[in-house]
Design an enzyme around this catalytic site. Structure first.
Site, PDB file in Angstrom:
ATOM      1  N   ASP A   8      22.074  22.955  62.057  1.00 24.72           N
ATOM      2  CA  ASP A   8      21.152  23.308  60.975  1.00 24.72           C
ATOM      3  C   ASP A   8      19.717  23.079  61.474  1.00 24.72           C
ATOM      4  O   ASP A   8      19.487  22.267  62.372  1.00 24.72           O
ATOM      5  CB  ASP A   8      21.462  22.428  59.755  1.00 24.72           C
ATOM      6  CG  ASP A   8      20.434  22.583  58.646  1.00 24.72           C
ATOM      7  OD1 ASP A   8      20.180  23.726  58.233  1.00 24.72           O
ATOM      8  OD2 ASP A   8      19.871  21.559  58.219  1.00 24.72           O
ATOM      9  N   ILE A   9      18.747  23.788  60.882  1.00 27.21           N
ATOM     10  CA  ILE A   9      17.352  23.637  61.332  1.00 27.21           C
ATOM     11  C   ILE A   9      16.607  22.562  60.544  1.00 27.21           C
ATOM     12  O   ILE A   9      16.248  21.510  61.074  1.00 27.21           O
ATOM     13  CB  ILE A   9      16.586  24.980  61.235  1.00 27.21           C
ATOM     14  CG1 ILE A   9      17.187  26.017  62.195  1.00 27.21           C
ATOM     15  CG2 ILE A   9      15.099  24.765  61.570  1.00 27.21           C
ATOM     16  CD1 ILE A   9      16.512  27.383  62.134  1.00 27.21           C
ATOM     17  N   ASP A  10      16.366  22.826  59.260  1.00 25.46           N
ATOM     18  CA  ASP A  10      15.482  21.963  58.469  1.00 25.46           C
ATOM     19  C   ASP A  10      16.115  20.608  58.187  1.00 25.46           C
ATOM     20  O   ASP A  10      17.249  20.534  57.716  1.00 25.46           O
ATOM     21  CB  ASP A  10      15.099  22.666  57.167  1.00 25.46           C
ATOM     22  CG  ASP A  10      14.265  23.912  57.426  1.00 25.46           C
ATOM     23  OD1 ASP A  10      13.091  23.765  57.776  1.00 25.46           O
ATOM     24  OD2 ASP A  10      14.822  25.022  57.318  1.00 25.46           O
ATOM     25  N   THR A  42      21.559  28.263  59.652  1.00 18.69           N
ATOM     26  CA  THR A  42      20.507  27.950  58.696  1.00 18.69           C
ATOM     27  C   THR A  42      20.541  28.850  57.469  1.00 18.69           C
ATOM     28  O   THR A  42      21.097  29.950  57.509  1.00 18.69           O
ATOM     29  CB  THR A  42      19.124  28.082  59.395  1.00 18.69           C
ATOM     30  OG1 THR A  42      18.078  27.812  58.457  1.00 18.69           O
ATOM     31  CG2 THR A  42      18.912  29.482  59.950  1.00 18.69           C
ATOM     32  N   GLY A  43      19.936  28.370  56.405  1.00 19.78           N
ATOM     33  CA  GLY A  43      19.745  29.204  55.229  1.00 19.78           C
ATOM     34  C   GLY A  43      18.538  30.111  55.367  1.00 19.78           C
ATOM     35  O   GLY A  43      18.335  31.028  54.579  1.00 19.78           O
ATOM     36  N   ASP A 214      22.576  18.333  57.205  1.00 21.94           N
ATOM     37  CA  ASP A 214      22.064  17.265  56.338  1.00 21.94           C
ATOM     38  C   ASP A 214      22.259  17.527  54.850  1.00 21.94           C
ATOM     39  O   ASP A 214      22.162  16.606  54.049  1.00 21.94           O
ATOM     40  CB  ASP A 214      20.560  17.058  56.586  1.00 21.94           C
ATOM     41  CG  ASP A 214      19.729  18.211  56.032  1.00 21.94           C
ATOM     42  OD1 ASP A 214      19.047  18.042  55.010  1.00 21.94           O
ATOM     43  OD2 ASP A 214      19.777  19.305  56.611  1.00 21.94           O
TER      44      ASP A 214
END
Length: 265
Positions: A8-10, A42-43, A214
């Site tokens: 995931d990124i953020d 990612t979203g 996360d």
């Protein structure tokens, strides 16, 4: 060895300063050098995720829109794509008009809203996504969209989830990427579906996959992966289902997990 790593990124790959630290960058490069495929899940829209991927030197397909779009970085070939069903999209739009909710959609990788407001500006600033205003929103709803997003108070969004499950039916996937963001995709638009698809694409067993995240929108991915890793800053519900909890995104948690399970394995 874990041969496919989805990150995931953020609040996972990047720290609170929106940076991939040199230590994390080095761990990614070392994992790739050892033969692992490292991808992003990612979203975010493809254009936004692509910028991060290029910054980190990745050249593989990446998972975007929560899993509704998997696209090659090199030639931009689409490998997997799912759209919000038109009937569900129209019902959601009408509900949002009736209840004065802020709704955003993505068309051709561009972000649209009916009107400019602080929610839209804050969202745009958060991940560097430019936006466009289209008052005739019904015209947009008639087009293909991988993701629709509502921004509001977390507790209020929680009350809307069962309402939307009833209203929109089983063909949609509803998740929260952040407390204020409620996202609606096709039912196969999940990071778990996308990770499974990519593993098959590369001929990798699911037991050889690793996923790091996360937020609750990462849970399908962590559950599908051979090793599901929650960040130290992850929500408790994700930590509860994870196989392992690493350090936080501000403590190079991705680096620590890659070193433990890939580089030192």
């Amino acid at each position: 060895m874990y041969k496919l790593i989805a990150i995931d990124i953020d609040d996972t790959l990047i720290n609170d300063d929106k940076e991939v630290t040199p230590g994390t960058q080095q761990a990614l490069e070392q994992a790739v050098a050892k033969g692992a495929i490292v991808t992003l899940a990612t979203g975010r829209a493809y254009a936004s995720a692509q910028a991060v991927a290029r910054q980190t030197g990745l050249n593989v397909p990446i998972i975007t829109y929560q899993g509704a779009l998997i696209k090659n970085l090199m030639d931009e070939k689409v490998l997997f794509e799912r759209y919000v069903p038109k009937d569900a999209g129209h019902k959601l739009f009408e509900y949002c008009i009736e209840h004065n909710l802020h709704l955003q959609v993505y068309i051709d990788d561009k972000l649209y809203a009916r009107e400019e407001n602080q929610k839209l500006k804050d969202y745009s600033n958060l991940n560097g996504t430019p936006y466009f205003i289209e008052p005739d929103f019904e015209k947009l709803i008639a087009q293909n969209t991988p993701k629709m997003l509502i921004i509001d108070e977390p507790d209020y969004l929680d009350t809307l989830i069962p309402v939307f499950r009833e209203l929109l039916g089983p063909e949609v996937h509803i998740t929260k990427s952040k407390p204020h963001f409620l996202e609606i995709m096709h039912r196969e638009g999940t990071k778990g579906h996308a990770l499974t698809f990519l593993a098959k694409h590369f001929g990798i067993e699911m037991s050889e996959t690793m996923a790091l995240g996360d937020s609750w929108n990462d849970h399908e991915m962590l559950e599908a992966a051979g090793l599901g890793v929650a960040m130290g800053n992850a929500i408790q519900a994700l930590k509860d289902i994870a196989d392992y909890v690493t350090l936080s995104n501000n403590e190079d948690g991705v680096k620590a997990a890659i070193e433990k399970f890939v580089l030192n394995a």
